[in-house]
Design a protein around this motif. Structure first.
Motif, PDB file in Angstrom:
ATOM      1  N   LYS A  21       0.817  -1.214   0.000  1.00 42.22           N
ATOM      2  CA  LYS A  21       0.000   0.000   0.000  1.00 42.22           C
ATOM      3  C   LYS A  21       0.853   1.269   0.000  1.00 42.22           C
ATOM      4  O   LYS A  21       2.073   1.232   0.095  1.00 42.22           O
ATOM      5  CB  LYS A  21      -0.948  -0.031   1.213  1.00 42.22           C
ATOM      6  N   CYS A  24       1.865   1.972   4.059  1.00 44.80           N
ATOM      7  CA  CYS A  24       2.149   0.904   5.021  1.00 44.80           C
ATOM      8  C   CYS A  24       2.586  -0.341   4.248  1.00 44.80           C
ATOM      9  O   CYS A  24       2.595  -0.339   3.021  1.00 44.80           O
ATOM     10  CB  CYS A  24       0.929   0.598   5.902  1.00 44.80           C
ATOM     11  N   CYS A  26       1.125  -3.277   4.072  1.00 44.44           N
ATOM     12  CA  CYS A  26       0.081  -4.251   3.757  1.00 44.44           C
ATOM     13  C   CYS A  26       0.104  -4.603   2.277  1.00 44.44           C
ATOM     14  O   CYS A  26       0.256  -3.735   1.419  1.00 44.44           O
ATOM     15  CB  CYS A  26      -1.298  -3.688   4.105  1.00 44.44           C
ATOM     16  N   THR A  38      -4.877  -5.536   6.433  1.00 47.20           N
ATOM     17  CA  THR A  38      -4.968  -4.268   7.170  1.00 47.20           C
ATOM     18  C   THR A  38      -3.911  -4.243   8.264  1.00 47.20           C
ATOM     19  O   THR A  38      -3.362  -5.282   8.646  1.00 47.20           O
ATOM     20  CB  THR A  38      -6.345  -4.111   7.860  1.00 47.20           C
ATOM     21  N   CYS A  39      -3.592  -3.039   8.755  1.00 47.78           N
ATOM     22  CA  CYS A  39      -2.646  -2.897   9.861  1.00 47.78           C
ATOM     23  C   CYS A  39      -3.002  -1.606  10.594  1.00 47.78           C
ATOM     24  O   CYS A  39      -3.874  -0.855  10.145  1.00 47.78           O
ATOM     25  CB  CYS A  39      -1.211  -2.856   9.321  1.00 47.78           C
ATOM     26  N   CYS A  42      -3.123   1.593   8.110  1.00 46.37           N
ATOM     27  CA  CYS A  42      -4.241   1.828   7.194  1.00 46.37           C
ATOM     28  C   CYS A  42      -5.596   1.735   7.895  1.00 46.37           C
ATOM     29  O   CYS A  42      -6.622   2.072   7.295  1.00 46.37           O
ATOM     30  CB  CYS A  42      -4.148   0.930   5.952  1.00 46.37           C
TER      31      CYS A  42
HETATM   32 ZN   LIG Z   1      -1.760  -1.362   6.322  1.00 46.14          ZN
END
Ligand SMILES: [Zn+2]
Length: 481
Positions: A21, A24, A26, A38-39, A42
């Motif tokens: 992304k 980040c 991901c 996701t993390c 985000c």
């Molecule tokens: Zn993320």
């Protein structure tokens, strides 16, 4: 003739097909189970810090260079504030007054060969929002809405054009060729259906001969060029009707319903100051090393416009040949490899014509088939030296598609080599003798009957006769000339 002239500019969002992304680590995914990529970054947990994806910057620069844009020595990110469930931070990180790519120009070629020049206002980097799905009805009428954060934070480049387009069909010509260019750059898979390329059109009209812009509406997010073109035409017609009735077009976002052909209003358009843009304090400016930018410029692949010009000017292809053969990077590579070995015009005809037609039944593309470009070139050569006739060459091609053998081997295996003239003379003599009525018609000047003799000769030789040699022999035998 309409008394109004449409004025159209487009905004294109392109998802970059990077591994990760925008801010980040991901993984980017399409079609994976919702909310599995996701993390904390985000999902906008408090206290996290974004980091710019260098590959996304590289691809944005490639796009800017391909569009002839000025590259900003130093661009910055802004926060675009709005509150919506697809945006967990309640702002989108985007670029505002100093985009990474400034003014440029794109040249498209219309079907009639004329040039369509479209000014590029800017191309900037931003992050995509998450994906909202409305269940049980559209938008306000939905029973519930669900959100998938897998898409949230996907790197996007937004390309904005000047209002240089004067018809829906020009707008779509531009968009198709822009898409093609992006595919050649390899920066995105540009799938309208999957939403990795989305186009909005700003549409207004004005009396022909005037220069002031009318009030524009924004036609949102069509998932195919065909619907976008129909939508623009419908919106132009709607605005014309309003003005003819003495009304005023209001600035709003509109939606086209492909099923009914109707335009509906979504919401009145937000003014840009409503977003309360301010500089993103968590990100440093993007200041690409000029040497890096030069390197990227040198490394750009040859783009469709240049390829098309070269095909027409240097290789003797028609404008239409060139348009078809630059459809995809794969097709260009395939054609170029063949054209380096045999007559380019003949290679173009066989690849875009018979080869694609025969492969279409199997749903395959030339580069996915067993037929190599070198084998196409070899077939073109066999035709040129008269080893096979055109009808036989089509059969040879069918054999090549089936076996992957080189054309000479197929000719040998299927016995498709053209008969030499002395063998053919015997066949023709027999045909003429067996068909005295048709021979008489030819003597009476009914040239059409020649088709009958060619057909008979092809039938009796299994396509191995050269039609021109047949005509010559029949003429000699029947007319003595
Ligand atoms: Zn993320």
């Amino acid at each position: 003739m309409s008394e109004f002239e449409p004025v159209i500019g487009v905004e294109i969002h392109v998802q970059l097909s990077t591994n990760t992304k925008m801010f980040c680590g991901c993984e980017l995914s399409f079609g994976d189970p919702p909310n599995t990529h996701t993390c904390p970054v985000c999902l906008a947990h408090p206290g996290v810090l974004p980091v710019v994806n260098e590959e996304a910057v590289r691809r944005a620069l490639m796009i800017g260079l391909a569009l002839g844009c000025e590259i900003a020595p130093r661009s910055i990110f802004h926060r675009k504030n709005y509150f919506y469930p697809d945006l967990p931070k309640a702002y989108q990180v985007s670029q505002f007054d100093i985009p990474i790519c400034g003014r440029g120009e794109f040249v498209a070629i219309r079907e009639d060969g004329s040039e369509l020049r479209v000014g590029i206002t800017r191309a900037h980097l931003e992050e995509d929002a998450a994906k909202l799905t409305h269940l049980g009805g559209r938008r306000a009428g939905a029973e519930e809405s669900v959100v998938d954060f897998n898409r949230g934070g996907t790197p996007l480049v937004e390309i904005v054009t000047e209002p240089d387009l004067r018809s829906a069909s020009d707008a779509v010509t531009f968009l198709r060729q822009l898409r093609q260019t992006l595919l050649f750059l390899g920066v995105s898979d540009c799938s309208m259906e999957e939403g990795s390329m989305r186009a909005d059109a700003n549409v207004s009209i004005r009396p022909v001969g005037t220069h002031e812009f009318g009030t524009k509406t924004e036609l949102k997010n069509m998932n195919s060029f065909r619907f976008l073109e129909r939508g623009m035409d419908a919106e132009i017609a709607r605005q014309e009707e309003i003005l003819r009735d003495g009304g005023r077009v209001s600035q709003e976002t509109v939606h086209y319903e492909p099923e009914t052909g109707h335009i509906t209003s979504l919401r009145s358009k937000e003014e840009s100051h409503d977003y309360r843009y301010f500089p993103e304090p968590d990100l440093v400016p993007v200041a690409p090393d000029p040497a890096w930018v030069d390197q990227l410029r040198d490394d750009l692949p040859e783009l469709p416009l240049s390829l098309r010009r070269r095909m027409v000017d240097d290789m003797g292809l028609s404008a239409e040949d060139a348009l078809v053969l630059t459809e995809s990077p794969e097709l260009v590579a395939y054609f170029m490899e063949a054209a380096a070995l045999a007559d380019p015009k003949a290679c173009a005809n066989w690849i875009r014509g018979e080869l694609r037609a025969q492969l279409r039944e199997a749903g395959t593309e030339p580069w996915e088939s067993k037929v190599t470009p070198a084998h196409v070139a070899a077939l073109v050569d066999l035709l040129a030296i008269g080893t096979v006739s055109v009808p036989a060459a089509k059969e040879v091609l069918a054999g090549m598609i089936e076996t992957g053998d080189e054309p000479a081997a197929v000719v040998e295996a299927k016995g498709l080599a053209q008969m030499d003239e002395s063998d053919l003379a015997g066949v023709i003599a027999a045909i003429v003798e067996a068909n005295p009525d048709q021979a008489q018609q030819l003597r009476d000047g009914k040239d059409k009957v020649m088709g009958f003799f060619v057909g008979q000769a092809m039938k009796q030789t299994g396509g191995r006769a050269d039609p021109q040699a047949v005509q010559k022999l029949v003429r000699e035998l029947v007319l003595g000339s």
